[in-house]
Write a protein that holds these residues in place. Structure first.
Motif, PDB file in Angstrom:
ATOM      1  N   GLU A 178       8.161   6.821   7.343  1.00 21.44           N
ATOM      2  CA  GLU A 178       7.955   6.959   6.085  1.00 21.44           C
ATOM      3  C   GLU A 178       6.701   7.192   5.421  1.00 21.44           C
ATOM      4  O   GLU A 178       6.366   7.863   4.554  1.00 21.44           O
ATOM      5  N   ILE A 179       5.494   6.640   6.080  1.00 23.37           N
ATOM      6  CA  ILE A 179       4.176   7.026   5.890  1.00 23.37           C
ATOM      7  C   ILE A 179       3.953   8.513   5.869  1.00 23.37           C
ATOM      8  O   ILE A 179       3.370   8.977   4.988  1.00 23.37           O
ATOM      9  N   HIS A 180       4.331   9.017   7.160  1.00 24.44           N
ATOM     10  CA  HIS A 180       3.901  10.482   7.406  1.00 24.44           C
ATOM     11  C   HIS A 180       4.669  11.458   6.220  1.00 24.44           C
ATOM     12  O   HIS A 180       4.135  12.179   5.849  1.00 24.44           O
ATOM     13  N   LEU A 181       5.693  10.787   5.787  1.00 22.83           N
ATOM     14  CA  LEU A 181       6.492  11.567   4.873  1.00 22.83           C
ATOM     15  C   LEU A 181       5.713  11.608   3.542  1.00 22.83           C
ATOM     16  O   LEU A 181       5.531  12.718   2.731  1.00 22.83           O
ATOM     17  N   LEU A 182       4.977  10.599   3.033  1.00 18.71           N
ATOM     18  CA  LEU A 182       4.218  10.418   1.909  1.00 18.71           C
ATOM     19  C   LEU A 182       2.936  11.279   2.042  1.00 18.71           C
ATOM     20  O   LEU A 182       2.603  11.761   1.205  1.00 18.71           O
ATOM     21  N   LYS A 183       2.485  11.291   3.319  1.00 17.94           N
ATOM     22  CA  LYS A 183       1.345  12.134   3.489  1.00 17.94           C
ATOM     23  C   LYS A 183       1.612  13.488   3.388  1.00 17.94           C
ATOM     24  O   LYS A 183       0.896  14.430   2.592  1.00 17.94           O
ATOM     25  N   LYS A 184       2.701  13.968   3.783  1.00 15.96           N
ATOM     26  CA  LYS A 184       3.350  15.184   3.560  1.00 15.96           C
ATOM     27  C   LYS A 184       3.444  15.555   2.182  1.00 15.96           C
ATOM     28  O   LYS A 184       2.789  16.639   1.538  1.00 15.96           O
ATOM     29  N   MET A 185       4.048  14.750   1.275  1.00 19.99           N
ATOM     30  CA  MET A 185       4.176  14.707  -0.106  1.00 19.99           C
ATOM     31  C   MET A 185       2.627  14.848  -0.764  1.00 19.99           C
ATOM     32  O   MET A 185       2.475  15.609  -1.894  1.00 19.99           O
ATOM     33  N   ALA A 186       1.851  14.195  -0.419  1.00 22.51           N
ATOM     34  CA  ALA A 186       0.419  14.202  -0.790  1.00 22.51           C
ATOM     35  C   ALA A 186      -0.307  15.442  -0.679  1.00 22.51           C
ATOM     36  O   ALA A 186      -0.902  15.975  -1.435  1.00 22.51           O
ATOM     37  N   PHE A 187      -0.176  15.937   0.730  1.00 22.52           N
ATOM     38  CA  PHE A 187      -0.621  17.492   0.828  1.00 22.52           C
ATOM     39  C   PHE A 187      -0.078  18.491  -0.185  1.00 22.52           C
ATOM     40  O   PHE A 187      -0.543  19.580  -0.584  1.00 22.52           O
ATOM     41  N   SER A 188       1.316  18.295  -0.396  1.00 24.03           N
ATOM     42  CA  SER A 188       1.981  19.145  -1.170  1.00 24.03           C
ATOM     43  C   SER A 188       1.520  19.397  -2.506  1.00 24.03           C
ATOM     44  O   SER A 188       1.350  20.288  -2.958  1.00 24.03           O
ATOM     45  N   LEU A 189       1.303  18.123  -2.894  1.00 25.62           N
ATOM     46  CA  LEU A 189       0.808  17.877  -4.326  1.00 25.62           C
ATOM     47  C   LEU A 189      -0.564  18.802  -4.419  1.00 25.62           C
ATOM     48  O   LEU A 189      -0.913  19.538  -5.270  1.00 25.62           O
ATOM     49  N   LYS A 190      -1.628  18.516  -3.369  1.00 27.97           N
ATOM     50  CA  LYS A 190      -2.807  19.153  -3.143  1.00 27.97           C
ATOM     51  C   LYS A 190      -2.804  20.786  -3.273  1.00 27.97           C
ATOM     52  O   LYS A 190      -3.237  21.650  -3.953  1.00 27.97           O
TER      53      LYS A 190
ATOM     54  N   SER B  58       0.937  -1.029  -0.073  1.00 30.65           N
ATOM     55  CA  SER B  58       0.049  -0.036  -0.075  1.00 30.65           C
ATOM     56  C   SER B  58       0.914   1.149   0.043  1.00 30.65           C
ATOM     57  O   SER B  58       0.641   2.207  -0.671  1.00 30.65           O
ATOM     58  N   TYR B  59       2.014   1.181   0.799  1.00 26.54           N
ATOM     59  CA  TYR B  59       2.872   2.194   0.721  1.00 26.54           C
ATOM     60  C   TYR B  59       3.325   2.648  -0.688  1.00 26.54           C
ATOM     61  O   TYR B  59       3.389   3.772  -1.194  1.00 26.54           O
ATOM     62  N   TYR B  60       3.790   1.551  -1.364  1.00 21.92           N
ATOM     63  CA  TYR B  60       4.406   1.889  -2.748  1.00 21.92           C
ATOM     64  C   TYR B  60       3.319   2.207  -3.560  1.00 21.92           C
ATOM     65  O   TYR B  60       3.671   3.052  -4.690  1.00 21.92           O
ATOM     66  N   ALA B  61       2.183   1.592  -3.527  1.00 24.87           N
ATOM     67  CA  ALA B  61       1.010   2.050  -4.404  1.00 24.87           C
ATOM     68  C   ALA B  61       0.782   3.572  -4.564  1.00 24.87           C
ATOM     69  O   ALA B  61       0.700   4.308  -5.333  1.00 24.87           O
ATOM     70  N   ALA B  62       0.992   4.054  -2.920  1.00 18.87           N
ATOM     71  CA  ALA B  62       0.716   5.427  -2.745  1.00 18.87           C
ATOM     72  C   ALA B  62       1.876   6.018  -3.360  1.00 18.87           C
ATOM     73  O   ALA B  62       1.751   7.419  -4.084  1.00 18.87           O
ATOM     74  N   PHE B  63       2.972   5.697  -3.191  1.00 14.29           N
ATOM     75  CA  PHE B  63       4.409   6.442  -3.904  1.00 14.29           C
ATOM     76  C   PHE B  63       4.236   6.485  -5.224  1.00 14.29           C
ATOM     77  O   PHE B  63       4.630   7.489  -5.783  1.00 14.29           O
ATOM     78  N   ALA B  64       3.649   5.409  -5.863  1.00 11.27           N
ATOM     79  CA  ALA B  64       3.515   5.369  -7.240  1.00 11.27           C
ATOM     80  C   ALA B  64       2.781   6.793  -7.875  1.00 11.27           C
ATOM     81  O   ALA B  64       2.952   7.283  -8.805  1.00 11.27           O
ATOM     82  N   TYR B  65       1.521   6.896  -7.060  1.00 14.72           N
ATOM     83  CA  TYR B  65       0.611   7.869  -7.283  1.00 14.72           C
ATOM     84  C   TYR B  65       1.097   9.103  -7.114  1.00 14.72           C
ATOM     85  O   TYR B  65       0.837  10.159  -7.733  1.00 14.72           O
ATOM     86  N   ILE B  66       2.116   9.364  -6.045  1.00 17.44           N
ATOM     87  CA  ILE B  66       2.697  10.783  -5.537  1.00 17.44           C
ATOM     88  C   ILE B  66       3.686  11.008  -6.785  1.00 17.44           C
ATOM     89  O   ILE B  66       3.811  12.073  -7.257  1.00 17.44           O
ATOM     90  N   GLN B  67       4.514   9.850  -7.328  1.00 11.22           N
ATOM     91  CA  GLN B  67       5.467  10.136  -8.238  1.00 11.22           C
ATOM     92  C   GLN B  67       4.781  10.551  -9.707  1.00 11.22           C
ATOM     93  O   GLN B  67       5.138  11.404 -10.383  1.00 11.22           O
ATOM     94  N   LYS B  68       3.547  10.016  -9.789  1.00  9.33           N
ATOM     95  CA  LYS B  68       2.878  10.279 -11.005  1.00  9.33           C
ATOM     96  C   LYS B  68       2.141  11.593 -10.931  1.00  9.33           C
ATOM     97  O   LYS B  68       2.357  12.441 -12.006  1.00  9.33           O
ATOM     98  N   GLY B  69       1.932  12.093  -9.879  1.00 14.39           N
ATOM     99  CA  GLY B  69       1.420  13.499  -9.586  1.00 14.39           C
ATOM    100  C   GLY B  69       2.589  14.522  -9.826  1.00 14.39           C
ATOM    101  O   GLY B  69       2.570  15.580 -10.504  1.00 14.39           O
ATOM    102  N   ARG B  70       3.816  14.276  -9.252  1.00 12.32           N
ATOM    103  CA  ARG B  70       5.142  15.050  -9.449  1.00 12.32           C
ATOM    104  C   ARG B  70       5.350  15.217 -10.991  1.00 12.32           C
ATOM    105  O   ARG B  70       5.896  16.238 -11.363  1.00 12.32           O
ATOM    106  N   MET B  71       5.315  14.087 -11.689  1.00 12.07           N
ATOM    107  CA  MET B  71       5.476  14.015 -13.315  1.00 12.07           C
ATOM    108  C   MET B  71       4.424  15.051 -13.633  1.00 12.07           C
ATOM    109  O   MET B  71       4.726  15.601 -14.790  1.00 12.07           O
TER     110      MET B  71
END
Length: 217
Positions: free
Chosen positions: A111-123, A64-77
């Motif tokens: 690690e999970i909280h860091l991805l949460k940070k990255m998701a909020f940054s995308l928003k 689930s962590y890496y699924a989230a990371f894939a979506y975040i990286q997709k967003g960053r692209m």
């Protein structure tokens, strides 16, 4: 009877070890592909792969962590391509998987909280003027939480360096300070060892890239 029970117990241990090795092999293959992704479709395919693995391996938080990371990286692209209206969609998908990961790993996972940070940054980046005081503040809170849980986490240092480097000076950013933070991140990467073969271990190449760009000038 005792001999039979011992043989059965050993067989079960062997099967468990085999299953774990099989899981790590499959995950490692997908993680390697994720780190080499070059298109939006590639990120989506891997997000779907990690979703399927997570549905099978219900006691493991990493899929689930890496699924989230894939979506975040997709967003960053998408952000790099200027497609800002699509960022929240990717962030929302990432948050769904981060909730799943947290339900398994617990709430004290840096690690999970860091991805949460990255998701909020995308928003926030979808509309910085309107969302800085909401999603921007939430991103800062998650970054602080990630760092407090594991000050040695090199990915926390990396994202802090990114934020400093790309933020305009009038808003507190600095390319010079950002580069110093990339150096700190790289030091932490050099000392870092993941707990398992499938735990997060991304980011070192990015720190090296920024520092190499500076040294080449």
């Amino acid at each position: 009877m005792k001999k039979y029970l011992l043989t059965f117990a050993l067989s079960m241990m062997s099967l468990t070890a085999f299953a774990q090795t099989d899981y790590e092999t499959i995950m490692s293959e997908r993680i390697t592909k994720l780190e080499a992704c070059k298109s939006l479709d590639d990120f989506q395919i891997l997000a779907n792969d990690f979703d399927r693995i997570g549905r099978k391996e219900t006691k493991q938080w990493q899929p689930s962590y890496y699924a989230a990371f894939a979506y975040i990286q997709k967003g960053r692209m998408l952000m790099r391509e200027g497609k800002m209206t699509e960022l929240s969609t990717q962030a929302n998908s990432a948050e769904k998987y981060l909730e799943q990961a947290e339900a398994i790993a617990g709430k004290d996972n840096s690690e999970i909280h860091l991805l949460k940070k990255m998701a909020f940054s995308l928003k926030m980046m979808e509309n910085p003027a309107e969302r800085y005081m909401t999603d921007g503040m939430k991103a800062m809170e998650e970054l602080k939480k990630a760092e407090s849980l594991d000050p040695s986490n090199p990915r926390v240092a990396l994202i802090k360096a990114e934020d400093t480097y790309f933020t305009p000076e009038q808003y507190g950013g600095s390319k010079t300070k950002g580069l110093e933070q990339f150096k700190t991140a790289l030091e932490k990467f050099n000392a870092f060892k993941p707990k398992t073969a499938v735990d997060p271990n991304w980011g070192k190449a990015e720190a090296e890239y920024f520092l190499s760009q500076t040294s080449s000038k």
